[in-house]
Enzyme design. Structure first.
Site, short mmCIF file in Angstrom:
data_model
loop_
_atom_site.label_atom_id
_atom_site.label_comp_id
_atom_site.label_asym_id
_atom_site.label_seq_id
_atom_site.Cartn_x
_atom_site.Cartn_y
_atom_site.Cartn_z
N GLU A 153 0.81 -1.22 0.00
CA GLU A 153 0.00 0.00 0.00
C GLU A 153 0.85 1.27 0.00
O GLU A 153 0.82 2.06 0.95
CB GLU A 153 -0.95 0.00 1.20
CG GLU A 153 -2.02 -1.07 1.12
CD GLU A 153 -3.01 -1.00 2.27
OE1 GLU A 153 -2.72 -0.35 3.29
OE2 GLU A 153 -4.07 -1.63 2.16
N GLU A 331 -6.40 -8.28 -0.07
CA GLU A 331 -6.75 -8.28 1.35
C GLU A 331 -8.21 -7.92 1.52
O GLU A 331 -8.77 -7.14 0.76
CB GLU A 331 -5.95 -7.22 2.12
CG GLU A 331 -4.49 -7.46 2.29
CD GLU A 331 -3.84 -6.32 3.08
OE1 GLU A 331 -4.52 -5.67 3.90
OE2 GLU A 331 -2.64 -6.07 2.87
N HIS A 382 -7.58 -7.60 15.12
CA HIS A 382 -8.07 -7.63 13.73
C HIS A 382 -8.47 -9.07 13.39
O HIS A 382 -7.79 -10.02 13.78
CB HIS A 382 -6.96 -7.16 12.79
CG HIS A 382 -7.44 -6.84 11.41
ND1 HIS A 382 -7.83 -7.81 10.51
CD2 HIS A 382 -7.59 -5.66 10.76
CE1 HIS A 382 -8.19 -7.23 9.38
NE2 HIS A 382 -8.05 -5.92 9.50
#
Ligand code: GAL
Length: 713
Positions: A153, A331, A382
């Protein structure tokens, strides 16, 4: 990318961080067993592993990765190998603080976080080249390694002196002379004339922040610096003699334009072999949060799961278009993220539903962050395949394993594509120009991205499959679409304008809106009425454009009789902008304004140009009006809709199609709601489809009901 891997199956897996568990061989061997149980076929490894790969400067430690890769290979699990440059080790920041970013206020960051490195830094580049080359030499031809996952990213900016110098060099190449630069930036305004290249500084709050040309060039430069760094990374991998294909995982937020990484992703198109992206929409908003967002006229469109799915679909469409074919969903989360204000867990069925939705939009992988929940630090809560308890007898693992099996059955879909006869223009430079400009509307109601998505939504509501394009494609590529929608094309360069004109001339249909054709590529206003170089094509000129307060009761006659519910109900509210079209227009008037400065003047116009049509919307229409308009355009132009054989469907069902080169057509029916929904077909022989809450199915078109039952939830 090698067709066997990508075109033969839908890959399934996610980010795997074994470096966090090297003191736990029991966990590492358990991981692979559980991956097999879940049906995992691919993992992304090494994404943030630099401090484990190079614990001290020049001391490399690959043993652990050798073992992990061998183990995965033995079990037939493929690997996307990442370069570790998304974060740097502490020793590097201590010894070479110049690798860290400088903020806009001039202070250099301390060590910490991830994307906190300067792409100009020679030492960061040197260290990157060394580690990438070593990884490539060691693993770049390993049979289990299929793809380079370059960094993670990319995003952000650095304002250090080296970046300033590179910015000046970039500008020198772009403008050659200061005279040309000053002209493009209109810098005599407020006495901002630049007399030496050294005077140029990136736009910052405590310095120059009002020269729009500078601000847009800086954004261009940030993309340039990032792609240049990516090229540097790939060159190092190639120097290590690896010819594997490359991707980099991109990200944009479906719901909020503010979290965009500030990069023009179109400029990455030639650097990647396949596009991949990370998708994290906020699902399951409760009723009281279902309020309209930026655009006031959208009172009728709550942000429910269906709407969110179409917005996520916009992103899927964008990355599929960037890929020119199937893309990778690199993802997503199997349950909750841990960084939204309220991070909801995906309801039962959502794992399969969102996976099938990605595939329906052209994804050939379904991957998650992350394989195993970390025990400490920022992402310890997460979602993951495996929780802290390490157990598999829980809902999430069960749903994931079922998905793993389902994807094996769906491998035949991998060799098919989404066919789109329509395209929506989304252009980052145009977006920066709109967002930077000081104009009649300076609130978030400018809403460029939201407007683009609103038009996309209106098309999807008609069953139209859309590509997303920059508008700068070749004429040949533009001509492959029957319909192109280019909302708010404020920065309409001469090249794009000329291509769009030729596109319509040769039979295309183009739809544009208010705020079109104002400035050139330097953000300098055209010396004409808008839409500037597009005036002839649209057969009109905009004399004035008024900004509207939210309460202003301005309406237009609903453009098409068929969309009016009753005679009394033949007007619809418009919002935010009202163009006053000059009386000399050649375009046919489809609808007129009622109220405001442009009372009784044209609101919707159509210009027949060559063999095609150019439509112009002089104000922001309500979502339903827009849908009515597109319905008519699409019907008249006979553009293929995936709803063609649907007689009736619940509004929460999203229908999508992929078509194989052999003509096989795969239909996806996706129920983005908490209630049971159904579809009835025009062919009475075809059984209705009923989907439970968040239910989903994929069937081949012209399926037999028994086959359908095999896949229905
Ligand atoms: C992504 C990132 C991952 C992980 C994930 C959590 O943006 O690439 O490394 O942080 O978010 O949702």
């Amino acid at each position: 990318m090698s067709t066997d891997l990508l075109r033969k199956s839908i890959l399934f897996g996610g980010d795997y961080n074994p470096d966090q568990w090297l003191d736990r061989p029991d966990i590492l061997s358990q991981d692979i067993k559980l991956m097999k149980m879940a049906g995992v076929t691919v993992v992304s490894v090494g994404i943030f592993s630099w401090s484990t790969l190079e614990p001290q400067e020049g001391v490399f430690c690959f043993d652990w990765l050798d073992e992990v890769i061998e183990h995965l290979h033995k079990e037939g699990i493929s690997i996307f190998l990442s370069t570790p440059t998304g974060a740097r080790p502490a020793w590097m920041a201590t010894k070479y603080p110049q690798v860290l970013r400088v903020r806009a206020d001039g202070t250099r960051n301390l060590f910490g976080e991830r994307h906190n490195h300067c792409y100009s830094s020679p030492i960061y580049r040197e260290k990157t080249a060394i580690i990438n080359k070593k990884l490539a030499q060691r693993y770049g031809n390993h049979p289990a390694v299929k793809l380079w996952h370059i960094s993670n990213e990319y995003g952000g900016q650095c304002h250090c002196e080296l970046c300033q110098q590179n910015f000046r060099e970039y500008l020198k190449k772009r403008y050659i002379t200061l005279e040309a630069l000053n002209k493009a930036w209109w810098s005599t305004f407020w006495s901002h004339t630049i007399t030496s290249w050294d005077q140029i500084h990136s736009p910052v709050l405590h310095g120059e922040n009002s020269v729009h040309g500078l601000s847009i060039d800086w954004m261009r430069f940030v993309t340039h610096m990032t792609t240049d760094f990516m090229e540097h990374e790939v060159a190092a991998v190639r120097a290590g003699k690896s010819t594997l294909p490359v991707t980099t995982n991109m990200m944009t937020s479906a719901e909020d334009s503010a979290s965009d990484p500030g990069l023009d992703y179109w400029k990455f198109k030639n650097l990647i072999d396949i596009a991949s992206w990370d998708s994290y929409p906020a699902w399951h908003l409760p009723g009281h949060l279902n309020l309209p967002r930026t655009i006031e006229a959208e009172q009728t469109l709550p942000v429910d799961d269906y709407r969110r799915a179409v917005e996520e679909g916009f992103q899927h469409d964008l990355f599929r278009s960037l890929s020119d074919g199937p893309f990778l969903l690199m993802e997503s989360t199997p349950s909750n993220v841990n960084w939204q204000q309220i991070s909801k867990i995906k309801k039962p069925g959502m794992i399969r539903l969102t996976a099938l939705s990605a595939i329906a939009h052209g994804a050939n992988s379904v991957q998650y962050f992350q394989w195993r929940k970390t025990r400490g630090s920022f992402e310890k809560f997460h979602g993951a395949f495996i929780g802290h308890d390490g157990k598999t007898d829980n809902r999430v693992f069960k749903e994931l394993s079922e998905l793993g099996s389902l994807l094996k059955q769906l491998s035949k879909v991998a060799d098919s594509d989404v066919k789109a006869e329509a395209a929506v223009v989304y252009n980052w430079e145009n977006r920066w120009a709109i967002e930077t400009s000081k104009d009649a509307v300076n609130t978030n109601k400018k809403a460029y991205l939201e407007t683009v998505k609103k038009h996309h939504y209106a098309l999807v509501q008609q069953g139209i499959q859309c590509d997303i394009i920059s508008g700068e494609e070749s004429l040949k590529q533009l001509c492959s679409y029957r319909l192109i929608v280019a909302p708010m094309l404020y920065m309409a360069t001469l090249a794009t304008s000329s291509n769009l004109e030729k596109y319509v001339e040769s039979g295309g249909i183009l739809v544009a809106t208010y705020r079109t054709g104002y400035v050139d590529q330097s953000d300098l206003c055209y010396e004409s009425f808008p839409p500037g170089p597009l005036s002839q094509l649209f057969g009109l000129e905009v004399e004035e454009c008024d900004a509207l307060y939210h309460e202003e009761p301005i309406t237009i006659v609903i453009p098409f009789e068929a969309n009016r519910t009753s005679r009394a109900n033949s007007y619809t509210q418009v919002s935010d902008y009202q163009d006053v079209i000059r009386d000399s227009h050649k375009a046919e008037v489809i609808s007129r304004f009622n109220g405001g400065l442009a009372h009784e003047k044209p609101a919707v116009l159509k210009n027949t140009y060559g063999k095609g049509e150019a439509w112009y919307l002089a104000s922001r229409l309500q979502a339903q009006t827009l849908q009515g308009l597109y319905k008519n355009i699409i019907q008249e132009a006979k553009i293929y809709s995936v709803h063609t054989d649907v007689a009736n469907k619940s509004p929460s069902i999203l229908v999508k199609e992929r078509t194989g080169s052999d003509g096989r057509c795969f239909c996806f029916f996706l129920n983005f709601s908490a209630t049971t929904a159904s579809i009835r077909f025009t062919d009475p022989q075809r059984e209705d489809i009923t989907l439970g809450p968040w239910g989903s199915m994929m069937v081949e078109k012209d399926y037999s009901p028994s086959e359908a039952k095999g896949v229905v939830k």
